[in-house]
Design a protein around this motif. Structure first.
Motif, PDB file in Angstrom:
ATOM      1  N   ASP A 129      -9.061   7.609  -0.405  1.00 61.86           N
ATOM      2  CA  ASP A 129     -10.475   7.550   0.592  1.00 61.86           C
ATOM      3  C   ASP A 129     -11.986   7.350  -0.280  1.00 61.86           C
ATOM      4  O   ASP A 129     -11.982   8.119  -0.920  1.00 61.86           O
ATOM      5  CB  ASP A 129     -10.667   8.864   1.314  1.00 61.86           C
ATOM      6  N   PRO A 130     -12.274   6.417  -0.608  1.00 63.57           N
ATOM      7  CA  PRO A 130     -13.738   6.002  -1.140  1.00 63.57           C
ATOM      8  C   PRO A 130     -15.048   7.264  -1.157  1.00 63.57           C
ATOM      9  O   PRO A 130     -15.331   7.599  -1.564  1.00 63.57           O
ATOM     10  CB  PRO A 130     -13.946   4.520  -0.371  1.00 63.57           C
ATOM     11  N   ALA A 131     -14.560   7.531   0.190  1.00 58.78           N
ATOM     12  CA  ALA A 131     -15.569   8.559   1.251  1.00 58.78           C
ATOM     13  C   ALA A 131     -15.835  10.286  -0.043  1.00 58.78           C
ATOM     14  O   ALA A 131     -16.650  10.008   0.062  1.00 58.78           O
ATOM     15  CB  ALA A 131     -15.281   9.100   2.177  1.00 58.78           C
ATOM     16  N   LYS A 132     -14.572   9.901  -1.092  1.00 55.10           N
ATOM     17  CA  LYS A 132     -14.450  11.222  -1.360  1.00 55.10           C
ATOM     18  C   LYS A 132     -15.144  10.671  -2.983  1.00 55.10           C
ATOM     19  O   LYS A 132     -15.296  11.861  -3.608  1.00 55.10           O
ATOM     20  CB  LYS A 132     -12.721  11.522  -2.071  1.00 55.10           C
ATOM     21  N   VAL A 133     -15.481   9.674  -3.314  1.00 55.12           N
ATOM     22  CA  VAL A 133     -16.204   9.466  -4.219  1.00 55.12           C
ATOM     23  C   VAL A 133     -17.775   9.638  -4.236  1.00 55.12           C
ATOM     24  O   VAL A 133     -18.638   9.078  -2.922  1.00 55.12           O
ATOM     25  CB  VAL A 133     -15.859   7.593  -5.399  1.00 55.12           C
ATOM     26  N   THR A 134     -19.104  10.036  -4.688  1.00 54.36           N
ATOM     27  CA  THR A 134     -19.968  10.779  -4.480  1.00 54.36           C
ATOM     28  C   THR A 134     -20.963   9.659  -3.777  1.00 54.36           C
ATOM     29  O   THR A 134     -21.694   9.485  -2.725  1.00 54.36           O
ATOM     30  CB  THR A 134     -20.894  11.884  -5.437  1.00 54.36           C
ATOM     31  N   LEU A 135     -21.041   8.527  -4.722  1.00 54.35           N
ATOM     32  CA  LEU A 135     -21.498   7.139  -4.691  1.00 54.35           C
ATOM     33  C   LEU A 135     -21.150   6.907  -3.410  1.00 54.35           C
ATOM     34  O   LEU A 135     -21.817   6.241  -2.195  1.00 54.35           O
ATOM     35  CB  LEU A 135     -21.608   6.218  -6.353  1.00 54.35           C
ATOM     36  N   LEU A 136     -20.016   6.078  -2.936  1.00 53.20           N
ATOM     37  CA  LEU A 136     -19.865   6.217  -1.860  1.00 53.20           C
ATOM     38  C   LEU A 136     -20.101   6.513  -0.126  1.00 53.20           C
ATOM     39  O   LEU A 136     -19.999   6.510  -0.036  1.00 53.20           O
ATOM     40  CB  LEU A 136     -18.390   5.000  -1.916  1.00 53.20           C
ATOM     41  N   GLY A 137     -19.372   8.037  -0.924  1.00 54.54           N
ATOM     42  CA  GLY A 137     -19.872   9.043   0.429  1.00 54.54           C
ATOM     43  C   GLY A 137     -20.655   9.527   1.244  1.00 54.54           C
ATOM     44  O   GLY A 137     -21.219   9.145   2.325  1.00 54.54           O
ATOM     45  N   ASN A 138     -21.831   8.644  -0.183  1.00 58.31           N
ATOM     46  CA  ASN A 138     -23.588   8.909   0.288  1.00 58.31           C
ATOM     47  C   ASN A 138     -23.505   7.529   1.211  1.00 58.31           C
ATOM     48  O   ASN A 138     -24.016   7.946   2.170  1.00 58.31           O
ATOM     49  CB  ASN A 138     -24.513   9.328  -0.872  1.00 58.31           C
ATOM     50  N   TYR A 139     -23.796   6.543   0.915  1.00 55.36           N
ATOM     51  CA  TYR A 139     -23.197   5.758   1.597  1.00 55.36           C
ATOM     52  C   TYR A 139     -23.030   4.928   2.834  1.00 55.36           C
ATOM     53  O   TYR A 139     -23.286   4.452   3.748  1.00 55.36           O
ATOM     54  CB  TYR A 139     -22.623   3.843   0.257  1.00 55.36           C
ATOM     55  N   LEU A 140     -21.758   5.170   2.759  1.00 54.00           N
ATOM     56  CA  LEU A 140     -21.260   5.158   4.229  1.00 54.00           C
ATOM     57  C   LEU A 140     -21.490   6.275   5.060  1.00 54.00           C
ATOM     58  O   LEU A 140     -20.963   5.987   6.253  1.00 54.00           O
ATOM     59  CB  LEU A 140     -19.132   5.570   4.023  1.00 54.00           C
ATOM     60  N   GLN A 141     -21.876   7.394   4.401  1.00 55.19           N
ATOM     61  CA  GLN A 141     -22.455   8.545   5.633  1.00 55.19           C
ATOM     62  C   GLN A 141     -23.692   8.442   5.935  1.00 55.19           C
ATOM     63  O   GLN A 141     -23.744   7.963   7.721  1.00 55.19           O
ATOM     64  CB  GLN A 141     -22.567   9.614   4.980  1.00 55.19           C
ATOM     65  N   LYS A 142     -24.893   7.278   5.120  1.00 51.84           N
ATOM     66  CA  LYS A 142     -26.284   7.092   5.808  1.00 51.84           C
ATOM     67  C   LYS A 142     -25.218   5.864   6.363  1.00 51.84           C
ATOM     68  O   LYS A 142     -26.252   5.578   7.545  1.00 51.84           O
ATOM     69  CB  LYS A 142     -26.799   6.741   4.518  1.00 51.84           C
TER      70      LYS A 142
END
Length: 194
Positions: A129-142
């Motif tokens: 899950d890409p969302a598990k990586v901080t950079l991608l997780g923040n991007y996907l959430q926003k």
């Protein structure tokens, strides 16, 4: 900490000759182009902390009429103000100016965008899950938060997997962050609407 690209941007300012206009888009085509540009701005703002000052500085750097930046409402402002508008209807010239600004900002943050795309590719290849990586997780959430606003504001269709759109737009940002990316984007948008 936000990383900016150390890549030197082209010394010449992009100009209208790089954005050919053989046929003026119809109002319907222009609306489709603006919707796509707004989604790209949504993705860019989900990754990079853009504000009105950054838009204004980009317009000044590109020698574009800075009044355009007053017309563009960033997604973070829309979220804070509960605004139910997408972009104000823009002229062809304003639309092309916004393309220049988006690609210019993406170029300045190309290193960060490339890092995000590389992480996305790695996580996808590993079936993680890409969302598990901080950079991608923040991007996907926003991106998800801003996309929810867009759905309410413009009656966009809710996607069963908004991550796919977010991922595609992230790759697009990298593709259009290169020199002459603004030309590629403009031609792709014209082709997409025909």
């Amino acid at each position: 900490m936000v990383m900016t690209s150390t890549v030197n941007l082209p010394s010449s300012v992009p100009n209208w000759e790089n954005l050919p206009l053989t046929n003026t888009p119809t109002p319907q085509q222009l609306a489709l182009i603006q919707t796509h540009i707004d989604l790209m701005l949504l993705a860019l703002e989900s990754l990079i902390p853009i504000d009105q000052d950054m838009l204004l500085q980009a317009a000044l750097d590109l020698e574009i009429n800075s009044t355009l930046t007053e017309t563009v409402t960033l997604w973070s402002n829309r979220a804070d103000n509960g605004e139910e508008i997408l972009l104000t209807t823009l002229s062809v010239e304003q639309t092309r100016s916004l393309i220049l600004i988006i690609c210019y900002i993406a170029g300045k943050y190309q290193e960060l965008i490339r890092r995000a795309v590389t992480l996305l590719e790695q996580m996808t290849a590993q079936n993680k899950d890409p969302a598990k990586v901080t950079l991608l997780g923040n991007y996907l959430q926003k991106f998800h938060e801003f996309y929810q606003i867009a759905m309410i504001a413009t009656k966009l269709i809710e996607l069963p997997q908004p991550k796919k759109l977010a991922s595609k737009l992230l790759v697009d940002l990298l593709f259009y962050s290169v020199e002459n990316g603004h030309r590629r984007l403009w031609l792709a948008l014209l082709d997409y609407t025909h």
